[in-house]
Design an enzyme around this catalytic site. Sequence first.
Site, PDB file in Angstrom:
ATOM      1  N   ALA A 127       0.810  -1.212   0.000  1.00  0.00           N
ATOM      2  CA  ALA A 127       0.000   0.000   0.000  1.00  0.00           C
ATOM      3  C   ALA A 127       0.846   1.266   0.000  1.00  0.00           C
ATOM      4  CB  ALA A 127      -0.920  -0.004   1.223  1.00  0.00           C
ATOM      5  N   ASN A 195       3.098  -3.142   7.745  1.00  0.00           N
ATOM      6  CA  ASN A 195       4.079  -3.765   6.863  1.00  0.00           C
ATOM      7  C   ASN A 195       4.649  -2.752   5.884  1.00  0.00           C
ATOM      8  OD1 ASN A 195       4.106  -6.621   7.672  1.00  0.00           O
ATOM      9  ND2 ASN A 195       1.955  -6.569   7.098  1.00  0.00           N
ATOM     10  N   HIS A 225      -0.542   7.609   4.158  1.00  0.00           N
ATOM     11  CA  HIS A 225       0.878   7.515   4.504  1.00  0.00           C
ATOM     12  C   HIS A 225       1.609   8.698   3.872  1.00  0.00           C
ATOM     13  CE1 HIS A 225      -0.023   3.433   5.767  1.00  0.00           C
ATOM     14  NE2 HIS A 225      -0.435   3.146   4.552  1.00  0.00           N
TER      15      HIS A 225
END
Length: 273
Positions: A127, A195, A225
Amino acid sequence: MAGSKPAVTRVAIASLGAVGLKLAQVFDDGFDGYQLTAVSARDRDAAAARVAGFKTPPEVLPIEELESRADLVIECAPAEYFADIAEPFLRAGKTVVALSAGAVIRNEHLLQIAADHAGRIMVPSGALLGLDAVAAAAQGKIDSVRMITRKPVRGLLGAPHLETHGIEINGITAPMKIFDGSAREAAVGFPANLNVAVALSLAGIGPDRTHLEIWADPALERNTHQIKVVSDSAHFSMEIENIPSENPKTGRITAQSVLALLRKLHSPLQVGT
């Protein structure tokens, strides 16, 4: 022989959660160069029911039997199963596509096993974005890598870090910082959630020097993010908002990143570092 058809890579998928099932469906519909031959899951009866309607149902097997049926395994299982899934493939000189990036740094002995037996561990972008730029910068000198992750509350519930530190996020009405530390620490405290941070650290300056903040935000619907990198070749920042899959801890783009990686392995043209 010139003009002969390339060999088909046999694929096993370890776990049929939101990502594993999506990948299995894509392979069953037809994905050039690859054939799904086996799957495994904690509940094998449920897994068998999920693939029963496939055009070519794969075998549903215990983890320890996957290696003999496949050339490559896609690991998208709970992190505690990573070593059991990966080690047989690595000892056989085969490839492990690892979504549990945090488990890679908690099982570093597997890297030596891979080196000794010509196996490979491949961590897809998942992602995240910009890992190619980070990897390129790492060929010079990176001064700092900082990542700020903001997630909806439901995507963080049950994380060991919250339970260990008595952090309650149910019912919060404003953004709350719940972690500030290294990617290595995040891999322990948030094994199902971060992760991406470990993947970033592996591409760059390692899990101990990659700094991470995690925020629980009740107003968010998407995982976000932000990454800032300072190096001797470039200063750059990146941001991504991920639409969650059926599993709120995982973005939809995660499965697509695995497919992009596999397509690149068989493509005569490869774009990106």
